[in-house]
Design an enzyme around this catalytic site. Structure first.
Site, PDB file in Angstrom:
ATOM      1  N   ASN A   1       9.202  -5.223 -13.727  1.00 22.48           N
ATOM      2  CA  ASN A   1       9.194  -4.814 -15.146  1.00 22.48           C
ATOM      3  C   ASN A   1       9.948  -3.511 -15.419  1.00 22.48           C
ATOM      4  OD1 ASN A   1       7.466  -2.978 -14.043  1.00 22.48           O
ATOM      5  ND2 ASN A   1       5.662  -3.564 -15.246  1.00 22.48           N
TER       6      ASN A   1
ATOM      7  N   ASP B   1      -8.591  -1.113   7.485  1.00 23.97           N
ATOM      8  CA  ASP B   1      -8.046   0.237   7.611  1.00 23.97           C
ATOM      9  C   ASP B   1      -8.990   1.119   8.442  1.00 23.97           C
ATOM     10  OD1 ASP B   1      -5.931   2.109   6.559  1.00 23.97           O
ATOM     11  OD2 ASP B   1      -7.704   3.142   5.778  1.00 23.97           O
TER      12      ASP B   1
ATOM     13  N   ASP C   1      -5.927  -5.825   2.456  1.00 24.10           N
ATOM     14  CA  ASP C   1      -6.383  -4.601   3.108  1.00 24.10           C
ATOM     15  C   ASP C   1      -7.845  -4.355   2.750  1.00 24.10           C
ATOM     16  OD1 ASP C   1      -5.626  -2.233   4.686  1.00 24.10           O
ATOM     17  OD2 ASP C   1      -3.645  -2.595   3.838  1.00 24.10           O
TER      18      ASP C   1
ATOM     19  N   GLU D   1      -7.304  -1.873  12.256  1.00 21.06           N
ATOM     20  CA  GLU D   1      -6.504  -0.698  12.609  1.00 21.06           C
ATOM     21  C   GLU D   1      -7.422   0.261  13.352  1.00 21.06           C
ATOM     22  OE1 GLU D   1      -3.809   2.742  10.457  1.00 21.06           O
ATOM     23  OE2 GLU D   1      -5.704   2.135   9.554  1.00 21.06           O
TER      24      GLU D   1
ATOM     25  N   ASP E   1       5.461  -4.449  -7.917  1.00 21.48           N
ATOM     26  CA  ASP E   1       4.273  -5.033  -8.533  1.00 21.48           C
ATOM     27  C   ASP E   1       4.051  -6.463  -8.042  1.00 21.48           C
ATOM     28  OD1 ASP E   1       6.172  -6.550 -10.092  1.00 21.48           O
ATOM     29  OD2 ASP E   1       6.315  -4.835 -11.458  1.00 21.48           O
TER      30      ASP E   1
ATOM     31  N   ASP F   1      10.121  -4.579  -8.009  1.00 24.43           N
ATOM     32  CA  ASP F   1       9.636  -4.197  -9.335  1.00 24.43           C
ATOM     33  C   ASP F   1      10.120  -5.205 -10.376  1.00 24.43           C
ATOM     34  OD1 ASP F   1       8.920  -2.949 -11.703  1.00 24.43           O
ATOM     35  OD2 ASP F   1      10.548  -1.468 -11.598  1.00 24.43           O
TER      36      ASP F   1
ATOM     37  N   HIS G   1       3.618   0.570   7.250  1.00 23.57           N
ATOM     38  CA  HIS G   1       3.801   1.544   6.168  1.00 23.57           C
ATOM     39  C   HIS G   1       3.569   2.980   6.608  1.00 23.57           C
ATOM     40  CE1 HIS G   1      -0.476   0.764   6.380  1.00 23.57           C
ATOM     41  NE2 HIS G   1      -0.690   1.862   5.703  1.00 23.57           N
ATOM     42  N   ASP G   2       3.003   3.185   7.797  1.00 22.81           N
ATOM     43  CA  ASP G   2       2.726   4.533   8.307  1.00 22.81           C
ATOM     44  C   ASP G   2       3.707   4.979   9.385  1.00 22.81           C
ATOM     45  OD1 ASP G   2       0.507   5.069   6.723  1.00 22.81           O
ATOM     46  OD2 ASP G   2      -0.899   4.181   8.135  1.00 22.81           O
TER      47      ASP G   2
ATOM     48  N   ASP H   1       9.558  -0.412 -14.350  1.00 22.94           N
ATOM     49  CA  ASP H   1       8.878   0.897 -14.425  1.00 22.94           C
ATOM     50  C   ASP H   1       9.048   1.721 -13.145  1.00 22.94           C
ATOM     51  OD1 ASP H   1       7.213  -0.401 -12.655  1.00 22.94           O
ATOM     52  OD2 ASP H   1       5.371  -0.077 -13.801  1.00 22.94           O
TER      53      ASP H   1
END
Length: 560
Positions: A23, A199, A98, A256, A29, A21, A329-330, A25
Site C-alpha cells: 500500500n 522465541d 512466532d 529458539e 504487510d 509493501d 532476522h537476527d 506506506d
C-alpha cells in the site's frame, strides 16, 4: 528415526516489515506477502515461518507484543491474515507463527494491570522484586545493554526485562499465566496454522532465587544467563505445553534456544520427551565472535565451524532433530559473513547453500538468501533502526568513548539490520519493495541483486536453491541419512559423507577463493558416481578420484 512431514520440509522465513509493501506506506504487510506466494511456490518451499504480525508498539519490531490475538494495523487486518493463510494452504504451503511468550510489551493489558498495585490479580503474571539496598534486585545485564530491571515508582518495586525495558518478562511459575498462554496458542491453531517458532523459549524458567551473575573486575553488570537459560522447570513447562496444546494438533515446533548444547537439545527434541520437534542452536553463529561477545569481531576458523556442526549432526543422529540455518532476522547475511560477497558472491552463496542443505535436519531459508542478498554498510548510525544496535552504539561511543569508526565496523559486520533491509524484488526505486519511503533504507546494490534478475537468469542462486530443495524431495538419503565429517583438519574444505540404506553421498565444499585439492575417501575411489548438483559445470557421471575444487566450488556425488 520416525518419518515426519516436518523433517522432509524446507522452511522460508518472512520478516513481514521488510518483505513486500502493498500500500505504499513503506512497511511490508500481509497483502504484500499474499501477492508473492507464487514466488515462494516456484522456489519449492513447504512451510513459511512468519515473524510476528501481532499488535505491538514496535519497540523491538514486533517482538514486543501488546495483544496476542490482534493483527498490527501496519500489517493489515485479521481478514487479510485469514486470506493469506487460505492462499498458502491452496498452494500446499504450511504456516508457522512466532510464539513470543518469554515477555510481552509493557503496553499489554496484563502488564498495565500488573503495574497498578501489588495485590492486583495480574501482579504475578510478571516478575516483580523489591529493591536490594536501594538498588536493582540483582546485577543482571539486559541482552540489549543496561540493567535487566526497571523501577516502578507507583509500587516501589522493580520488574525483570531480559530484553528491552518495554519487554517485561512473564512469570511462568504462575499457573494462570500459563493457562492464558495455552488458550492463546489454541486460538491460532484452531484458525488453521501449522505450528510455532518459539522465541527464546528456553528463557521462560528462571532460577527462583534470581541470584547475582558472575561479574568480572571491569564489568558493570553480572551475567545472569546461567539463571534464566534452561532453568529448573523448563522441561516441565514445555512438556505441559505439549500435553495441553501441541499434542492435539498435527504441527511442527522449533524452539529458539541460545546457549543450548547438543546434549541438552536431545532432551528438548527426542520423540519420547513430548516437548518440541527441533531447536535453533546459536553455537555456529558465535564462532566469529571474540571473548568480548557478538560485537568483538574475529575471523571464522573453518575447523571450528566443522567441529560445531558435526557435533550437532552426530549428537542428534538417532534421536532428536536438527534445524539447519545460516540466516534469520537476527543474523548478518551469510554470503557476506562466511562467503565472498564480491567477486565470488554467486559461487559462494551456492556453496553455502549446498553445505547446509545436504546435512541432516530441516533447512531454513531467510528471505533474500535465495537471491544472495548481502550485508549493508550505512555510513551513519542515523540510518539504523535496530534497538540492539542503537543501544550498543550509545553504550560504546557515548558512554565508553570508543571510536565511532570501530563501532560502525562491528555494526556493518554483525548488526541485525543487515538482515532487515527490504527485500530486493527488482531494479526499480527501492528495489520494488515499496512505492513510498521504506521504513529502513534498501541496500544500494538492489539494481544488480534482485529477484526479477534472478528469475531471468537460469544460472542464478534462486534456481540453484530450487534445485537443492527438489533434491531433498527426491532422495530420502538427504533427509534421513547418517552424517560423517571427513578431512576434519582441512582449513579450507568442508567435506562430509551421508549414508542411508545402501546409498552414499559425498559432499565437497571449498570455503575459499583459491583452488583446493581434495582426496576421495577410500570407499568411493574408482566407483561410478552421479553428480547430483554442482555450482560449476561438470559431467554428470564420473569415476571418482582425487581432484581439485575451484574457488567456492561445491559438488555432491551419489553412489549406490
Amino acid at each position: 528415526m520416525t518419518k515426519q512431514w516436518w523433517k522432509e520440509s524446507v522452511v522460508y522465513q518472512i520478516y513481514p516489515r521488510s518483505f513486500n509493501d502493498s500500500n505504499g506506506d513503506g512497511i511490508g504487510d500481509i497483502q504484500g506477502i499474499t501477492s508473492k506466494l507464487d514466488y515462494l511456490k516456484e522456489l519449492g518451499i513447504d512451510v513459511v515461518w512468519l515473524s510476528p504480525v501481532y499488535e505491538s508498539p514496535n519497540d523491538d519490531n514486533g517482538y514486543d507484543i501488546s495483544h496476542y490475538q490482534k493483527i498490527m494495523n501496519e500489517f493489515g487486518t485479521m481478514a487479510d491474515w485469514e486470506e493469506m493463510l487460505e492462499e498458502m494452504h491452496k498452494r500446499d504451503i504450511k504456516l508457522i507463527m512466532d510464539l513470543v511468550v518469554n515477555h510481552t510489551s509493557d503496553e499489554h493489558p496484563w502488564f498495565i494491570e500488573s503495574k497498578k498495585s501489588k495485590d492486583n490479580p495480574y501482579r504475578d503474571y510478571y516478575i516483580w522484586r523489591s529493591p536490594q539496598n536501594g538498588h536493582e534486585p540483582n546485577n543482571w545485564e539486559s541482552v540489549f545493554s543496561g540493567p535487566a530491571w526497571e523501577y516502578d515508582e507507583q509500587t516501589g518495586e522493580y520488574y525483570l526485562h531480559i530484553f528491552s525495558k518495554k519487554q517485561p518478562d512473564l512469570n511462568w511459575e504462575h499457573q494462570p499465566l500459563r493457562e492464558e498462554v495455552y488458550d492463546m496458542m489454541k486460538f491460532w491453531l484452531d484458525k488453521g496454522i501449522d505450528g510455532f517458532r518459539m522465541d527464546v523459549i528456553n528463557f521462560i524458567s528462571k532460577h527462583p532465587e534470581l541470584p547475582d551473575g558472575e561479574q568480572g573486575p571491569k564489568d558493570t553488570f553480572g551475567d545472569g544467563s546461567p539463571y534464566f537459560m534452561n532453568g529448573p522447570r523448563i522441561h516441565e513447562f514445555l512438556h505441559e505445553m505439549n500435553q495441553e496444546v501441541l499434542s492435539n494438533y498435527d504441527v511442527m515446533t522449533v524452539g529458539e534456544m541460545p546457549g543450548v548444547t547438543p546434549e541438552q537439545a536431545i532432551d528438548y527434541t527426542a520423540d519420547h520427551r513430548d516437548e518440541l520437534n527441533m531447536v535453533f542452536t546459536f553455537e555456529h553463529m558465535d564462532l566469529d565472535s571474540g571473548s568480548g561477545g557478538k560485537w568483538d569481531l574475529k575471523p571464522l576458523q573453518l575447523t571450528d565451524l566443522k567441529d560445531t556442526l558435526a557435533h550437532w549432526q552426530k549428537a542428534l543422529e538417532s534421536q532428536g532433530w536438527n534445524s539447519l540455518y545460516w540466516n534469520n532476522h537476527d543474523q548478518p547475511r551469510i554470503v557476506s559473513r562466511f562467503g565472498d560477497d564480491g567477486a565470488y558472491r554467486v559461487e559462494s552463496a551456492k556453496m553455502l547453500g549446498t553445505c547446509l542443505h545436504m546435512m541432516k535436519g530441516t533447512p531454513y531459508i531467510y528471505q533474500g538468501e535465495e537471491i544472495g542478498m548481502t550485508n549493508v554498510s550505512f555510513a551513519s548510525i542515523e540510518d539504523y533502526k535496530d534497538i540492539e544496535t542503537l543501544n550498543m552504539y550509545k553504550d560504546k561511543v557515548e558512554e565508553q568513548g570508543q571510536a565511532v569508526e570501530e563501532v560502525m565496523k562491528s555494526i556493518h559486520v554483525k548488526g541485525r539490520d543487515n538482515a532487515r533491509t527490504p527485500m530486493q524484488w527488482d531494479a526499480s526505486e527501492h528495489g520494488g519493495f515499496t512505492t513510498g519511503t521504506p521504513w529502513l533504507r534498501v541496500n544500494p546494490n538492489y539494481p544488480e541483486i534482485n529477484a526479477e534478475a534472478a528469475l531471468n537468469d537460469p544460472q542464478s542462486i534462486f534456481y540453484y536453491y530450487q534445485a537443492l530443495i527438489s533434491l531433498r524431495k527426491q532422495y530420502d538419503i538427504i533427509v534421513y541419512g547418517s552424517f560423517d565429517l571427513i578431512d576434519r583438519d582441512h582449513e579450507s574444505l568442508f567435506n562430509y559423507v551421508r549414508e542411508y540404506q545402501g546409498e552414499k553421498l559425498l559432499v565437497l565444499n571449498n570455503f575459499t577463493g583459491e583452488e583446493q585439492s581434495y582426496q576421495v575417501p577410500e570407499a568411493f575411489i574408482g566407483k561410478e558416481a552421479s553428480l547430483l548438483i554442482s555450482n560449476y559445470g561438470h559431467k554428470n557421471v564420473v569415476e571418482l578420484g582425487d581432484g581439485f575444487l575451484q574457488p567456492y566450488e561445491a559438488r555432491v556425488y551419489k553412489i549406490g
